[in-house]
Design an enzyme around this catalytic site. Structure first.
Site, PDB file in Angstrom:
ATOM      1  N   ASP A   1      -9.829   0.436   6.256  1.00  0.00           N
ATOM      2  CA  ASP A   1      -8.736   1.088   6.983  1.00  0.00           C
ATOM      3  C   ASP A   1      -7.570   1.275   6.011  1.00  0.00           C
ATOM      4  OD1 ASP A   1      -7.110   2.198   8.844  1.00  0.00           O
ATOM      5  OD2 ASP A   1      -6.895   0.416  10.089  1.00  0.00           O
ATOM      6  N   ALA A   2      -7.716   2.306   5.167  1.00  0.00           N
ATOM      7  CA  ALA A   2      -6.777   2.522   4.071  1.00  0.00           C
ATOM      8  C   ALA A   2      -5.828   3.687   4.317  1.00  0.00           C
ATOM      9  CB  ALA A   2      -7.559   2.771   2.775  1.00  0.00           C
ATOM     10  N   LYS A   3      -6.230   4.606   5.204  1.00  0.00           N
ATOM     11  CA  LYS A   3      -5.405   5.779   5.546  1.00  0.00           C
ATOM     12  C   LYS A   3      -4.930   6.512   4.294  1.00  0.00           C
ATOM     13  CE  LYS A   3      -3.958   3.822   9.965  1.00  0.00           C
ATOM     14  NZ  LYS A   3      -4.575   2.466   9.805  1.00  0.00           N
ATOM     15  N   ARG A   4      -5.848   6.696   3.358  1.00  0.00           N
ATOM     16  CA  ARG A   4      -5.523   7.434   2.146  1.00  0.00           C
ATOM     17  C   ARG A   4      -5.525   8.926   2.440  1.00  0.00           C
ATOM     18  NH1 ARG A   4      -4.449   2.649   0.938  1.00  0.00           N
ATOM     19  NH2 ARG A   4      -5.036   1.705  -1.056  1.00  0.00           N
TER      20      ARG A   4
END
Length: 273
Positions: free
Chosen positions: A94-97
């Site tokens: 869950d990095a939301k890059r």
């Protein structure tokens, strides 16, 4: 991991539960701070107690980045432990890059190749050339933020452009991307009433649905509007499970909370069948 592998695990375990590993040193049982690596010690105990009840784990990368090199080390240990001992588990970074060109490729290599996650969450604001580099990786999945459960979601996501809500445009356009068969989408459980229209745009894609439990989302509503013949849902719970207790029984308490959700999910799967 293929989508078919994930579906097989859902039916085998009678669960489509994803457990969020949002591990915070201020919230874990304080006796664990005496451990050499308290984050990994906490994660390992949670995983050992709950892996039979869930099909996915989702470390929120910010909770590891916050502790610098020690946090990254704990993250690496956690994903390595999962991949070695429970390879059937679907893992989500869950990095939301989200950046363009070679930058996205480097992010993808970091999480897909170096850390060996099965999937990663991506912010779509920069468009196609920020998403497609992630979609080039075989049997890896890109989970696009579509309609989130936070209050600020209404700032942009539901605004209409030429009569169409922005989140619907994101969904529609993303289906034209090269490799879009590897796309999944984040849709908040507190937006369950939107799922019927979302399914008209992405009828078969998996949806990662946070917000059940602590944020007030309803599992029953999410399933009623969002479930497909192949299930098509991963319901995430983080705080409600991993912080069910901050005492020595924390792993057992997490197991009980996970079991409650698994039983509820089994009922929903029975209706599907």
């Amino acid at each position: 991991m293929t989508t078919q592998d994930l579906v097989a695990q859902i039916h085998k375990k009678q669960s489509f539960l994803c457990i969020g590993l949002d591990t915070d040193l201020e919230k874990i049982p304080q006796f664990l701070l005496e451990e050499e690596d308290p984050i990994f010690a906490f994660n390992k105990a949670i995983i050992d107690a709950t892996h039979q009840l869930c099909v996915a784990y989702k470390p929120n990368i910010a909770f590891y980045e916050a502790y610098g090199i020690n946090g990254w080390s704990a993250l690496r240990k956690t994903i390595a432990y999962l991949n070695k001992n429970f390879p059937e588990i679907f893992t989500i970074a869950d990095a939301k890059r989200g950046d363009i060109g070679n930058t996205s490729t480097r992010y993808a290599k970091a999480f897909f190749e170096d850390l060996d996650f099965d999937s990663i969450t991506i912010a779509p604001y920069m468009g196609k050339d920020s998403v497609e580099p992630f979609l080039e990786f075989k049997d890896k999945h890109t989970i696009l933020l579509a309609l989130t459960s936070n209050e600020g979601a209404f700032d942009f996501q539901t605004k209409k452009i030429d009569g169409k809500e922005l989140y619907k445009e994101v969904l529609s356009v993303s289906t034209t991307y090269k490799g879009s068969e590897n796309l999944m989408y984040v849709v908040g459980a507190t937006k369950a009433e939107y799922l019927k229209e979302i399914r008209q745009i992405v009828p078969n894609s998996f949806l990662l649905v946070p917000g059940v439990g602590a944020q007030g989302g309803s599992l029953k509503d999410v399933c009623a509007y969002g479930m497909t013949k192949e299930v098509g849902l991963l319901i995430n719970s983080s705080r409600g499970i991993i912080y069910a207790s901050n005492q020595e029984d924390y792993a057992e308490a997490a197991q009980l909370k996970a079991k409650e959700l698994q039983i509820a999910m089994q009922k929903e799967l029975t209706r599907l069948n």
